[in-house]
Design a protein around this motif. Structure first.
Motif, PDB file in Angstrom:
ATOM      1  N   GLU A  85      -5.786   2.188  -3.741  1.00 39.33           N
ATOM      2  CA  GLU A  85      -4.595   3.052  -3.689  1.00 39.33           C
ATOM      3  C   GLU A  85      -4.062   3.302  -5.094  1.00 39.33           C
ATOM      4  O   GLU A  85      -3.722   4.440  -5.457  1.00 39.33           O
ATOM      5  CB  GLU A  85      -3.514   2.400  -2.828  1.00 39.33           C
ATOM      6  N   TYR A  86      -3.980   2.247  -5.901  1.00 40.37           N
ATOM      7  CA  TYR A  86      -3.493   2.414  -7.268  1.00 40.37           C
ATOM      8  C   TYR A  86      -4.439   3.296  -8.083  1.00 40.37           C
ATOM      9  O   TYR A  86      -3.989   4.143  -8.871  1.00 40.37           O
ATOM     10  CB  TYR A  86      -3.340   1.057  -7.948  1.00 40.37           C
ATOM     11  N   ALA A  91       2.196   1.806  -3.441  1.00 39.07           N
ATOM     12  CA  ALA A  91       1.109   2.287  -4.297  1.00 39.07           C
ATOM     13  C   ALA A  91       0.826   3.765  -4.022  1.00 39.07           C
ATOM     14  O   ALA A  91       0.603   4.551  -4.945  1.00 39.07           O
ATOM     15  CB  ALA A  91      -0.147   1.458  -4.063  1.00 39.07           C
ATOM     16  N   ARG A  92       0.855   4.151  -2.747  1.00 39.22           N
ATOM     17  CA  ARG A  92       0.552   5.530  -2.376  1.00 39.22           C
ATOM     18  C   ARG A  92       1.586   6.516  -2.921  1.00 39.22           C
ATOM     19  O   ARG A  92       1.249   7.639  -3.306  1.00 39.22           O
ATOM     20  CB  ARG A  92       0.458   5.640  -0.845  1.00 39.22           C
ATOM     21  N   ARG A 149       0.827  -1.212   0.000  1.00 45.50           N
ATOM     22  CA  ARG A 149       0.000   0.000   0.000  1.00 45.50           C
ATOM     23  C   ARG A 149       0.859   1.259   0.000  1.00 45.50           C
ATOM     24  O   ARG A 149       0.527   2.257  -0.634  1.00 45.50           O
ATOM     25  CB  ARG A 149      -0.934   0.000   1.206  1.00 45.50           C
ATOM     26  N   ARG A 178      -3.035   4.809 -11.473  1.00 45.34           N
ATOM     27  CA  ARG A 178      -2.286   3.683 -12.024  1.00 45.34           C
ATOM     28  C   ARG A 178      -3.267   2.535 -12.253  1.00 45.34           C
ATOM     29  O   ARG A 178      -3.302   1.557 -11.515  1.00 45.34           O
ATOM     30  CB  ARG A 178      -1.143   3.289 -11.093  1.00 45.34           C
ATOM     31  N   LEU A 235      -5.658  -2.082  -1.652  1.00 46.39           N
ATOM     32  CA  LEU A 235      -4.485  -1.913  -2.506  1.00 46.39           C
ATOM     33  C   LEU A 235      -4.897  -1.432  -3.895  1.00 46.39           C
ATOM     34  O   LEU A 235      -4.291  -0.509  -4.458  1.00 46.39           O
ATOM     35  CB  LEU A 235      -3.728  -3.232  -2.602  1.00 46.39           C
ATOM     36  N   PRO A 250       4.364   1.619  -9.516  1.00 47.59           N
ATOM     37  CA  PRO A 250       3.501   0.581 -10.102  1.00 47.59           C
ATOM     38  C   PRO A 250       3.800  -0.764  -9.465  1.00 47.59           C
ATOM     39  O   PRO A 250       4.897  -0.984  -8.942  1.00 47.59           O
ATOM     40  CB  PRO A 250       3.899   0.589 -11.587  1.00 47.59           C
ATOM     41  N   THR A 251       2.817  -1.644  -9.499  1.00 45.56           N
ATOM     42  CA  THR A 251       3.040  -2.955  -8.893  1.00 45.56           C
ATOM     43  C   THR A 251       4.056  -3.757  -9.691  1.00 45.56           C
ATOM     44  O   THR A 251       4.072  -3.716 -10.924  1.00 45.56           O
ATOM     45  CB  THR A 251       1.737  -3.755  -8.795  1.00 45.56           C
ATOM     46  N   GLN A 270      -3.955   6.895  -7.452  1.00 49.45           N
ATOM     47  CA  GLN A 270      -2.735   7.389  -8.095  1.00 49.45           C
ATOM     48  C   GLN A 270      -2.833   7.328  -9.622  1.00 49.45           C
ATOM     49  O   GLN A 270      -1.848   7.581 -10.311  1.00 49.45           O
ATOM     50  CB  GLN A 270      -1.531   6.561  -7.626  1.00 49.45           C
ATOM     51  N   SER A 316      -2.084  -1.166 -12.804  1.00 51.44           N
ATOM     52  CA  SER A 316      -1.714  -1.868 -11.575  1.00 51.44           C
ATOM     53  C   SER A 316      -2.953  -2.294 -10.803  1.00 51.44           C
ATOM     54  O   SER A 316      -3.019  -3.402 -10.266  1.00 51.44           O
ATOM     55  CB  SER A 316      -0.829  -0.975 -10.700  1.00 51.44           C
ATOM     56  N   ALA A 317      -3.948  -1.403 -10.739  1.00 51.70           N
ATOM     57  CA  ALA A 317      -5.199  -1.752 -10.058  1.00 51.70           C
ATOM     58  C   ALA A 317      -5.880  -2.918 -10.755  1.00 51.70           C
ATOM     59  O   ALA A 317      -6.409  -3.828 -10.101  1.00 51.70           O
ATOM     60  CB  ALA A 317      -6.129  -0.535 -10.011  1.00 51.70           C
TER      61      ALA A 317
END
Length: 278
Positions: free
Chosen positions: A174-175, A128-129, A125, A180, A171, A133-134, A178, A183-184
């Motif tokens: 969070e993406y 991500a914040r 997290r 992203r 999680l 990127p994951t 942002q 990633s989400a």
């Protein structure tokens, strides 16, 4: 929003309200704290349950790690909210801010790094914040979700109680915050695969897992639609949804079919994506 008995009644059944009221009167609430508008507490039932509510959010955004799977909030949440009606805990936000402001920056960094090193969920997290990127694939994320199914009832293959998927939904959120979306989408895809393939071991509380699947599916479709991607990525997403409909758990196939169909139509009608084979 105002924390009143009527507002609490609006988020639960009459029977649950009565049980929550009894829990509060019996003194089952322990360790209740408030930071800004977020209240956390521990409520004693058949075991100790963690509860979290947001007093400023419509509906209070209730969360509890108990196995309740009925309509609305559980009795543990109701008990905490009723406690806030009668005696709202003092806000400890200023105390927290004072401690943060007075903390040595290097010591604070060391403390945070140590916590992130030992807590994989918090680390994910945090990254991500701050906009990372994951680096985890859907398969790697799915493995951690699968473990939750295995740990729920380790002696038997059957799962009788709801499983809390909050950490993965948080999680993904969070993406999304942002922007992203790719990633989400990876996190949502991992949830979809794990939920779909583990439904065969679920016995009861089907609504809980079906709601989690629907939430993950809606999030996946939204994120794939929003993310920057090429035709191959879109074809992969559509192929994944087709696979869930044809080879996934029959109990969830109808849920998969609805967003897949609308997703395909929206992309087929787009001039820039007419080349994608559906």
């Amino acid at each position: 929003m105002d924390v009143t008995e009527d507002a609490v009644r609006d988020i639960c059944t009459d029977a649950v309200f009565e049980r929550g009221e009894r829990y509060r009167e019996e003194g089952r609430i322990h360790g209740i704290h408030r930071i800004d508008t977020t209240v956390t507490a521990v409520v004693s039932g058949s075991r100790q349950y963690d509860v979290r509510v947001d007093l400023a959010t419509n509906g209070f955004a209730p969360w509890c790690d108990c196995p309740y799977d009925g309509p609305g909030a559980c009795k543990h949440v109701v008990a905490v909210l009723l406690q806030c009606v009668d005696d709202r805990p003092p806000d400890e936000g200023d105390r927290l801010d004072t401690a943060l402001n007075s903390a040595d920056a290097d010591e604070l960094r060391t403390f945070l790094r140590d916590e992130l090193a030992t807590d994989a969920d918090l680390r994910a997290r945090f990254l991500a914040r701050v906009g990372e990127p994951t680096r985890l694939s859907a398969d790697e994320l799915r493995a951690s979700i699968d473990r939750r199914f295995e740990e729920t009832n380790p002696e038997y293959h059957v799962v009788f109680e709801p499983i809390d998927f909050t950490q993965w939904f948080d999680l993904a959120s969070e993406y999304r915050e942002q922007e992203r979306d790719a990633s989400a989408a990876t996190v949502y895809r991992a949830l979809l695969e794990s939920l779909d393939d583990n439904m065969e071991r679920v016995d009861g509380v089907y609504d809980h897992f079906s709601r989690a699947f629907s939430r993950a599916l809606d999030g996946y479709v939204d994120c794939v639609a929003a993310a920057e991607r090429d035709a191959d990525a879109v074809a992969d997403a559509i192929g994944f949804l087709n696979e869930r409909v044809t080879s996934g758990t029959p109990f969830l196939s109808d849920t998969s079919r609805r967003p897949r169909s609308s997703f395909e139509r929206s992309w087929a009608s787009s001039p820039t994506n007419s080349c994608v084979a559906l």
